[in-house]
Design an enzyme around this catalytic site. Structure first.
Site, short mmCIF file in Angstrom:
data_model
loop_
_atom_site.label_atom_id
_atom_site.label_comp_id
_atom_site.label_asym_id
_atom_site.label_seq_id
_atom_site.Cartn_x
_atom_site.Cartn_y
_atom_site.Cartn_z
N ARG A 1 30.16 -52.34 64.56
CA ARG A 1 29.71 -53.73 64.40
C ARG A 1 29.22 -54.32 65.72
NH1 ARG A 1 35.50 -55.09 62.10
NH2 ARG A 1 35.14 -52.91 61.51
N LYS B 1 41.11 -42.22 68.21
CA LYS B 1 41.46 -41.79 66.87
C LYS B 1 42.46 -40.64 66.91
CE LYS B 1 36.88 -42.78 64.89
NZ LYS B 1 37.28 -43.70 63.81
#
Length: 493
Positions: A344, A270
Site C-alpha cells: 500500500r 515474515k
C-alpha cells in the site's frame, strides 16, 4: 507448441490424438458420432464400460479402436445437449490437451465445432493449457515433458478461423508474458530487470518510460522509496502508454500495479515457511504489464496508461523501521507500523502520480495486497473495492465473462478510525479486523476523488493446485483477461 487451423476432413494420424465432444448423458457430438461409427460403436462401448457422463470438463481418454488411424481418442464433456458456448469449447480444448499432454502423442486434432469463433476459442484454450515455466529445468526425464508439439483445430474455413484467432492470440501472448514475470525467481526478476522487460514491449508500439530513485525523490515519493531503501536493487517506476484511440488527446484510462519483486516483510520479517512464494508479490504489476501487452498486441482503440511501482522489500541495516514516518507524494504523512504492509505504501505514490500526471477517466489498481482477502474469499475470488458503482458493475461483468471472479466488499468510513495515527496523518495498517478493507481505505486516500477500483488479488494470483484446465499450477496471470474484456466491452471507441 504450434497451433494450426485445418479443414474439417483432416484425419488424426498414427502419432496423434483425436478430441471430440460429448454432451450431458454421454450424448455424442456429430464429430464424435462419426468416430463412433468408424470404429463400429467402440466409443459407445467405452462410455458404457465406465462412469463418463459428459459432465463439463470430464474426459475419457482411450487407445484409438480399429477404424481410426489415430493413436488415441479423447472424449470431452461439455454438459448440455445443444449448441456449445465458446467458453465451453475453450475449456474442452484445454481439458483435451491436459488429458494427452504427456501421453507420447505429438499431435492433437481438435474437432469441437467447425465455425470460425468456435475454432478460435479452441485454439485459445489449448494455447493457455500448454503454458509451462520450465526454463530452469535441466535434468527432467523425457517422460515427464509434454509430448504434444502441434495442435490442429478443424474448421470449415481455416483462413477465417485464423483471422478470428488473432486477437485471442494477442491476449494469450500477454497472459504468457504475465505468467512468466510472476514465475521468475527474484534473483532474476528484480526491479531493474522487470523494468527492462516492460521496456522491451516498445516493440509492440507501447511507449515506456522508467523513473529511477533520483527522479522519484524529486517528485517526493517518500512512501514508495521507503519500502525499497533496504535493498541493494534500485526501485523503479515504469510508465507504459498505449495511445490507440483515434483522438490521441482523449482522456486515458489507467491501471496501476503493485510490483514488490520480493517481499521478506522487511524488519517486520515474515516466517521462513513459505517465504519463497513471495517472489509473486509483484503479481499486480505483472497483470498491468500483461494488459498493456494485450491492448498493444491487438491494437485496441483506446488510450491507456499502465504504471508499475517496482521495489524489493529487504531487511538491510538501512531498511525502513516500524515507527518511521514517511511523506508521500501527496504530502500526506504515514506512520509505518508494520514494514510488511508495504504494498500500500508503493501504491500510495503510484496512484497519486497517475492521477496527477494523466488525469484519467478512472484508475484500477491490482495488488497481492493482503492475506486477509484469502481468509475472506478463499482462492476463487479477488476482492473488489471501489468509490464508483458504475466502474464496479463493469468490472464484475467482465470478471464473470472471463472466469476471473470478483466480489465487491465495502469501504465504510467508520473503519478509517483503525488507521488513524497519533503522530502522522495515518498509519499503514489497522490491525487484524477487516484487514483488506482498511487497506482499501488507506489506498482511497491517494486517489484524489478520481473514479477508482482496487483489486486485491492475493487470493488468485497463484494456484496450486489449479482446477481450471487453462491455468496450469503456478502463476495465473490473473487480471489480464479481466481488464482486456473491460476495455473491449466498455471503453474502446
Amino acid at each position: 507448441m504450434r497451433i494450426e487451423f485445418v479443414p474439417v476432413d483432416t484425419q488424426a494420424g498414427a502419432t496423434a490424438a483425436l478430441a471430440v465432444l460429448a454432451h450431458e448423458g454421454a450424448a455424442l457430438s456429430p464429430e464424435a458420432r462419426a468416430a463412433n461409427e468408424a470404429t463400429g460403436g467402440a466409443l459407445a462401448r467405452a462410455i458404457a464400460g465406465g462412469r463418463f457422463t459428459g459432465a463439463k470438463g470430464q474426459t475419457l481418454d482411450i487407445v484409438a479402436p480399429n477404424g481410426l488411424e489415430a493413436a488415441r481418442v479423447v472424449l470431452v464433456g461439455v454438459d448440455g445437449s445443444g449448441a456449445v458456448e465458446p467458453e465451453a469449447v475453450e475449456l474442452a480444448a484445454a481439458s483435451a490437451f491436459q488429458a494427452v499432454k504427456t501421453s507420447g502423442v505429438v499431435e492433437l486434432v481438435l474437432k469441437l465445432g467447425a465455425d470460425a469463433e468456435t475454432a478460435a476459442r479452441a485454439a485459445f484454450g489449448a494455447r493457455l493449457a500448454a503454458y509451462r515455466f520450465d526454463k530452469y529445468r535441466t535434468t527432467e526425464k523425457a517422460e515427464k515433458k509434454p509430448s504434444v508439439q502441434v495442435v490442429k483445430i478443424a474448421a470449415a474455413d481455416p483462413v477465417k478461423a485464423q483471422k478470428a484467432y488473432e486477437p485471442l492470440a494477442a491476449l494469450a501472448d500477454a497472459i504468457v508474458f504475465s505468467r512468466n514475470l510472476v514465475s521468475e525467481p527474484a534473483n532474476i526478476l528484480h526491479p531493474e530487470e522487470f523494468a527492462a522487460r516492460a521496456k522491451g514491449l516498445e516493440s509492440l508500439g507501447l511507449e515506456v518510460e522508467i523513473l529511477g530513485e533520483a527522479e522519484m525523490a524529486k517528485l517526493g515519493m517518500g512512501s514508495l522509496l521507503g519500502v525499497g531503501q533496504g535493498s541493494v536493487r534500485e526501485s523503479q517506476l515504469v510508465i507504459m502508454k498505449w495511445m490507440g484511440a483515434a483522438d490521441k488527446s482523449a482522456q486515458p484510462i489507467a491501471f496501476v500495479g503493485k510490483g514488490v519483486c520480493f517481499d521478506t516483510g522487511g524488519i517486520s520479517i515474515k516466517p521462513a515457511d513459505g517465504m519463497e512464494d513471495m517472489k509473486w508479490d509483484m503479481g499486480g504489476a505483472a497483470a498491468v504489464a500483461g494488459v498493456m501487452h494485450a491492448l498493444a498486441g491487438r491494437k485496441a482503440k483506446v488510450n491507456a496508461i499502465g504504471v508499475l511501482g517496482l521495489v524489493e522489500n529487504m531487511p538491510d541495516g538501512n531498511a525502513q523501521r516500524p515507527g518511521d514516518v514517511v511523506t508521500s507524494m501527496s504530502g500526506q504523512t504515514i506512520e509505518v507500523i508494520n514494514t510488511d504492509a508495504e504494498g500500500r505504501l508503493v501504491l500510495a505514490d503510484a496512484l497519486w502520480y497517475t492521477q496527477e500526471r494523466f488525469k484519467p477517466q478512472f484508475m484500477i489498481d491490482l495488488a497481492t495486497l493482503t492475506g486477509a482477502i484469502i481468509i475472506s474469499l478463499g482462492h476463487d475470488y479477488a476482492g473488489l473495492f471501489s468509490n464508483n458503482d458504475g466502474l464496479s458493475e463493469k468490472l464484475l461483468a467482465a470478471g464473470k465473462a472471463e472466469r476471473e471472479s470478483l466480489w465487491r466488499l465495502p469501504l465504510p468510513a467508520a473503519y478509517e478510525k483503525q488507521i488513524e495515527s497519533p503522530i502522522a496523518d495515518m498509519k499503514n495498517i489497522g490491525g487484524r479486523p477487516a484487514g483488506s478493507i482498511t487497506a482499501g481505505l488507506f489506498l482511497q486516500k491517494f486517489v484524489n476523488g478520481v473514479p477508482w477500483a482496487h483489486l486485491d488479488i492475493a487470493s488468485v494470483a497463484w494456484k496450486k493446485p489449479s482446477a481450471d484446465p487453462t491455468v496450469p499450477d503456478g502463476a495465473v496471470g490473473y487480471g489480464v483477461r479481466l481488464l482486456n474484456r473491460l476495455v473491449a466491452d466498455a471503453y474502446e471507441g
